[in-house]
Motif scaffolding. Structure first.
Motif, PDB file in Angstrom:
ATOM      1  N   ILE A  47       0.718  -1.366   0.018  1.00  0.00           N
ATOM      2  CA  ILE A  47       0.127  -0.126  -0.095  1.00  0.00           C
ATOM      3  C   ILE A  47       1.014   1.348   0.053  1.00  0.00           C
ATOM      4  CG2 ILE A  47      -1.582   1.372   1.351  1.00  0.00           C
ATOM      5  CD1 ILE A  47      -2.806  -1.389   2.479  1.00  0.00           C
ATOM      6  N   LEU A  48       1.925   1.202   0.737  1.00  0.00           N
ATOM      7  CA  LEU A  48       2.817   2.127   0.796  1.00  0.00           C
ATOM      8  C   LEU A  48       3.479   2.666  -0.472  1.00  0.00           C
ATOM      9  CD1 LEU A  48       4.371   4.681   2.264  1.00  0.00           C
ATOM     10  CD2 LEU A  48       6.238   3.016   3.046  1.00  0.00           C
ATOM     11  N   SER A  49       3.992   1.656  -1.038  1.00  0.00           N
ATOM     12  CA  SER A  49       4.503   1.739  -2.516  1.00  0.00           C
ATOM     13  C   SER A  49       3.328   2.268  -3.624  1.00  0.00           C
ATOM     14  CB  SER A  49       4.852   0.302  -3.095  1.00  0.00           C
ATOM     15  OG  SER A  49       5.055   0.273  -4.401  1.00  0.00           O
ATOM     16  N   SER A  50       2.029   1.571  -3.428  1.00  0.00           N
ATOM     17  CA  SER A  50       1.037   2.539  -4.259  1.00  0.00           C
ATOM     18  C   SER A  50       0.945   3.791  -4.279  1.00  0.00           C
ATOM     19  CB  SER A  50      -0.235   1.699  -4.059  1.00  0.00           C
ATOM     20  OG  SER A  50       0.042   0.123  -4.443  1.00  0.00           O
ATOM     21  N   VAL A  53       3.463   5.799  -5.701  1.00  0.00           N
ATOM     22  CA  VAL A  53       3.489   6.029  -7.220  1.00  0.00           C
ATOM     23  C   VAL A  53       2.326   6.834  -7.497  1.00  0.00           C
ATOM     24  CG1 VAL A  53       2.262   4.712  -9.012  1.00  0.00           C
ATOM     25  CG2 VAL A  53       4.014   3.457  -7.759  1.00  0.00           C
ATOM     26  N   TRP A  54       1.274   6.796  -6.640  1.00  0.00           N
ATOM     27  CA  TRP A  54       0.175   8.145  -7.007  1.00  0.00           C
ATOM     28  C   TRP A  54       0.927   9.258  -6.532  1.00  0.00           C
ATOM     29  CZ3 TRP A  54      -1.833  11.463  -3.041  1.00  0.00           C
ATOM     30  CH2 TRP A  54      -2.854  12.030  -3.377  1.00  0.00           C
ATOM     31  N   LEU A  55       1.763   9.618  -5.743  1.00  0.00           N
ATOM     32  CA  LEU A  55       2.463  10.994  -5.645  1.00  0.00           C
ATOM     33  C   LEU A  55       3.320  11.186  -6.992  1.00  0.00           C
ATOM     34  CD1 LEU A  55       3.699  10.817  -2.000  1.00  0.00           C
ATOM     35  CD2 LEU A  55       1.798  12.048  -2.834  1.00  0.00           C
ATOM     36  N   ALA A  56       3.708  10.245  -7.712  1.00  0.00           N
ATOM     37  CA  ALA A  56       4.359  10.446  -8.861  1.00  0.00           C
ATOM     38  C   ALA A  56       3.498  10.938  -9.902  1.00  0.00           C
ATOM     39  CB  ALA A  56       5.262   9.256  -9.316  1.00  0.00           C
ATOM     40  N   THR A 224      10.318  16.740 -12.836  1.00  0.00           N
ATOM     41  CA  THR A 224      10.767  15.536 -13.456  1.00  0.00           C
ATOM     42  C   THR A 224      11.581  14.605 -12.362  1.00  0.00           C
ATOM     43  OG1 THR A 224      10.673  16.681 -15.501  1.00  0.00           O
ATOM     44  CG2 THR A 224      11.951  14.632 -15.370  1.00  0.00           C
ATOM     45  N   PHE A 225      12.570  15.034 -11.908  1.00  0.00           N
ATOM     46  CA  PHE A 225      13.582  14.499 -10.877  1.00  0.00           C
ATOM     47  C   PHE A 225      12.358  13.549  -9.893  1.00  0.00           C
ATOM     48  CE2 PHE A 225      15.795  14.178  -6.803  1.00  0.00           C
ATOM     49  CZ  PHE A 225      16.714  13.474  -7.304  1.00  0.00           C
ATOM     50  N   GLY A 226      11.451  14.266  -9.289  1.00  0.00           N
ATOM     51  CA  GLY A 226      10.772  13.937  -8.277  1.00  0.00           C
ATOM     52  C   GLY A 226       9.778  12.841  -8.679  1.00  0.00           C
ATOM     53  N   ILE A 227       9.136  12.952  -9.858  1.00  0.00           N
ATOM     54  CA  ILE A 227       8.426  11.856 -10.543  1.00  0.00           C
ATOM     55  C   ILE A 227       9.098  10.607 -10.568  1.00  0.00           C
ATOM     56  CG2 ILE A 227       7.477  10.896 -12.704  1.00  0.00           C
ATOM     57  CD1 ILE A 227       6.706  13.792 -13.241  1.00  0.00           C
ATOM     58  N   TRP A 228      10.533  10.641 -10.837  1.00  0.00           N
ATOM     59  CA  TRP A 228      11.530   9.291 -10.921  1.00  0.00           C
ATOM     60  C   TRP A 228      11.859   8.916  -9.605  1.00  0.00           C
ATOM     61  CZ3 TRP A 228      11.681   6.006 -15.042  1.00  0.00           C
ATOM     62  CH2 TRP A 228      11.198   6.425 -16.242  1.00  0.00           C
ATOM     63  N   SER A 229      12.095   9.814  -8.717  1.00  0.00           N
ATOM     64  CA  SER A 229      12.436   9.613  -7.392  1.00  0.00           C
ATOM     65  C   SER A 229      11.426   8.810  -6.653  1.00  0.00           C
ATOM     66  CB  SER A 229      12.781  10.717  -6.771  1.00  0.00           C
ATOM     67  OG  SER A 229      13.980  11.314  -7.234  1.00  0.00           O
ATOM     68  N   PHE A 230      10.135   9.168  -6.925  1.00  0.00           N
ATOM     69  CA  PHE A 230       8.912   8.301  -6.377  1.00  0.00           C
ATOM     70  C   PHE A 230       8.758   6.966  -6.992  1.00  0.00           C
ATOM     71  CE2 PHE A 230       6.900  12.558  -4.899  1.00  0.00           C
ATOM     72  CZ  PHE A 230       7.113  12.412  -3.699  1.00  0.00           C
ATOM     73  N   TYR A 231       9.140   6.833  -8.184  1.00  0.00           N
ATOM     74  CA  TYR A 231       9.143   5.461  -9.113  1.00  0.00           C
ATOM     75  C   TYR A 231      10.155   4.618  -8.252  1.00  0.00           C
ATOM     76  CZ  TYR A 231       6.146   7.347 -12.981  1.00  0.00           C
ATOM     77  OH  TYR A 231       5.130   7.753 -13.594  1.00  0.00           O
ATOM     78  N   PHE A 232      11.245   5.279  -8.155  1.00  0.00           N
ATOM     79  CA  PHE A 232      12.561   4.495  -7.574  1.00  0.00           C
ATOM     80  C   PHE A 232      12.022   4.018  -6.090  1.00  0.00           C
ATOM     81  CE2 PHE A 232      15.934   5.017  -4.613  1.00  0.00           C
ATOM     82  CZ  PHE A 232      16.964   3.789  -4.877  1.00  0.00           C
ATOM     83  N   LEU A 233      11.356   4.899  -5.152  1.00  0.00           N
ATOM     84  CA  LEU A 233      10.999   4.696  -3.890  1.00  0.00           C
ATOM     85  C   LEU A 233       9.995   3.580  -3.708  1.00  0.00           C
ATOM     86  CD1 LEU A 233      11.279   8.190  -2.264  1.00  0.00           C
ATOM     87  CD2 LEU A 233      12.681   6.309  -1.600  1.00  0.00           C
ATOM     88  N   SER A 234       9.148   3.720  -4.829  1.00  0.00           N
ATOM     89  CA  SER A 234       8.086   2.692  -4.823  1.00  0.00           C
ATOM     90  C   SER A 234       8.678   1.467  -5.178  1.00  0.00           C
ATOM     91  CB  SER A 234       7.030   3.283  -6.083  1.00  0.00           C
ATOM     92  OG  SER A 234       6.153   2.235  -6.165  1.00  0.00           O
ATOM     93  N   MET A 235       9.423   1.233  -5.796  1.00  0.00           N
ATOM     94  CA  MET A 235      10.087   0.063  -6.080  1.00  0.00           C
ATOM     95  C   MET A 235      10.835  -0.479  -4.856  1.00  0.00           C
ATOM     96  SD  MET A 235      10.260  -1.959  -8.947  1.00  0.00           S
ATOM     97  CE  MET A 235      10.050  -1.103 -10.306  1.00  0.00           C
ATOM     98  N   TYR A 236      11.565   0.317  -4.571  1.00  0.00           N
ATOM     99  CA  TYR A 236      12.161  -0.099  -3.119  1.00  0.00           C
ATOM    100  C   TYR A 236      11.516  -0.430  -2.020  1.00  0.00           C
ATOM    101  CZ  TYR A 236      15.863   0.176   0.794  1.00  0.00           C
ATOM    102  OH  TYR A 236      16.531   0.115   1.706  1.00  0.00           O
ATOM    103  N   THR A 237      10.572   0.370  -1.574  1.00  0.00           N
ATOM    104  CA  THR A 237       9.622  -0.098  -0.441  1.00  0.00           C
ATOM    105  C   THR A 237       9.128  -1.377  -0.596  1.00  0.00           C
ATOM    106  OG1 THR A 237       7.777   1.225  -1.514  1.00  0.00           O
ATOM    107  CG2 THR A 237       9.213   2.389   0.229  1.00  0.00           C
ATOM    108  N   ALA A 238       8.530  -1.727  -1.749  1.00  0.00           N
ATOM    109  CA  ALA A 238       7.784  -2.960  -2.304  1.00  0.00           C
ATOM    110  C   ALA A 238       8.691  -4.186  -2.195  1.00  0.00           C
ATOM    111  CB  ALA A 238       7.320  -2.927  -3.773  1.00  0.00           C
TER     112      ALA A 238
END
Length: 326
Positions: A47-50, A53-56, A224-238
């Protein structure tokens, strides 16, 4: 009617290809163990990962809104956000249709010329492709010893074997035929619809020039940096959702996001199959069993699809029930 049938067949074929890749990815794997691992996942991290991603997606709407403002179109944040979510929802049904779909939402809600919107979408997508290429290059530089074998054995040798079996004369002929078709189509459109073609060209050029007219380019780049940072964090937290991936570090998440980014470029609905295989292979590079990589990929892909189905459908409902701007 013929066009509709051809289009439907094309998307059905793409869906079948995606399902085929999904089948090949799971073929020979212990599906029972994979399912047990998925069921035992800690859904707090899913859920945290999702949410991340929504923030992205929120940042993507804010970034897109900036491009409209630069070409003198006042698009509200909520219309931009709903359009982005509806676009992702459309991509689940028809690959690459989401970009046209979200432009259509803005056209109906804010009366922005369709091709001006398309120009802004292409502009922001170019920045995403640039980030993806730069991160891929960073992996090659800083993790070359890890990804080199995969790129050579799995990608290069496979492509080389297929290219050797092709007839190059046929490839050259197809290329020139395709080029001739493009030139002929442009000439026909200009001849038959010269005024309309000119308007389309002007609108597209306006959208393409949106970044150049931005007053606050650093903020656009920060989004742009924030979008990809959130993608990265989503992948990591999962990673923490299942035991087998919980020990993986930031490098693995970095590689997985690049592999998943290239997977989503494939013209398949929602990246089905391709996403699972690419993400699973990326985690194998860090000593994970492929079946565990598939379990992880299934969890994160399913959670993101569910997020789009819920929020995208909600956005579609709100847009359809909202009064249109006169």
């Amino acid at each position: 009617m013929t066009f509709d049938l051809k289009t439907a067949l094309k998307y059905i074929i793409l869906l079948v290809i995606g399902i085929g890749v999904l089948y090949l990815a799971f073929k020979g794997q212990d599906l029972g163990r994979i399912w047990v691992e998925i069921k035992s996942a800690n859904f707090f991290w899913v859920i945290l990962s999702s949410i991340i991603v929504w923030l992205a997606h929120v940042l993507r709407a804010l970034r897109w809104q900036m491009l409209y403002k630069s070409i003198q179109y006042k698009v509200s944040f909520w219309n931009a956000y709903h359009a982005v979510m509806i676009g992702y929802l459309a991509n689940l049904a028809l690959p690459r249709f989401g970009e046209i779909g979200r432009c259509s939402v803005i056209h109906k809600a804010e009366k922005v010329p369709m091709f001006a919107s398309i120009g802004t979408v292409i502009t922001e997508r170019l920045f995403d492709v640039l980030v993806l290429l730069l991160t891929g290059l960073a992996i090659l530089i800083f993790q070359y010893n890890i990804v080199a074998d995969f790129l050579y054995n799995t990608i290069y040798l496979s492509l080389a074997n297929k290219l050797q079996s092709l007839n190059y004369f046929w490839l050259i002929g197809i290329f020139f035929l395709f080029l001739l078709l493009i030139v002929g189509t442009v000439y026909f459109l200009r001849k038959k619809f010269s005024k309309k073609f000119l308007r389309i060209f002007v609108s597209l050029r306006q959208g393409f020039g949106s970044y150049g007219k931005l007053k606050n380019k650093p903020l656009f780049l920060l989004y742009t940096f924030g979008i990809w940072s959130f993608y990265f964090l989503s992948m990591y937290t999962a990673f923490f959702a299942i035991e087998s991936t919980s020990a993986l570090g930031l490098n693995a998440a970095f590689t997985a996001i690049v592999f998943s980014g290239f997977a989503m470029v494939a013209p398949v609905q929602g990246g089905i199959g391709v996403f699972h295989w690419m993400v699973g292979q990326s985690l194998v590079l860090y000593g994970l069993a492929f079946k565990d990589g598939l379990a992880y990929a299934t969890i994160i892909h399913s959670s993101q699809v569910l997020l789009i189905l819920i929020l995208g459908s909600l956005s579609l409902f709100l847009v359809l029930t909202k009064k249109r701007v006169k």
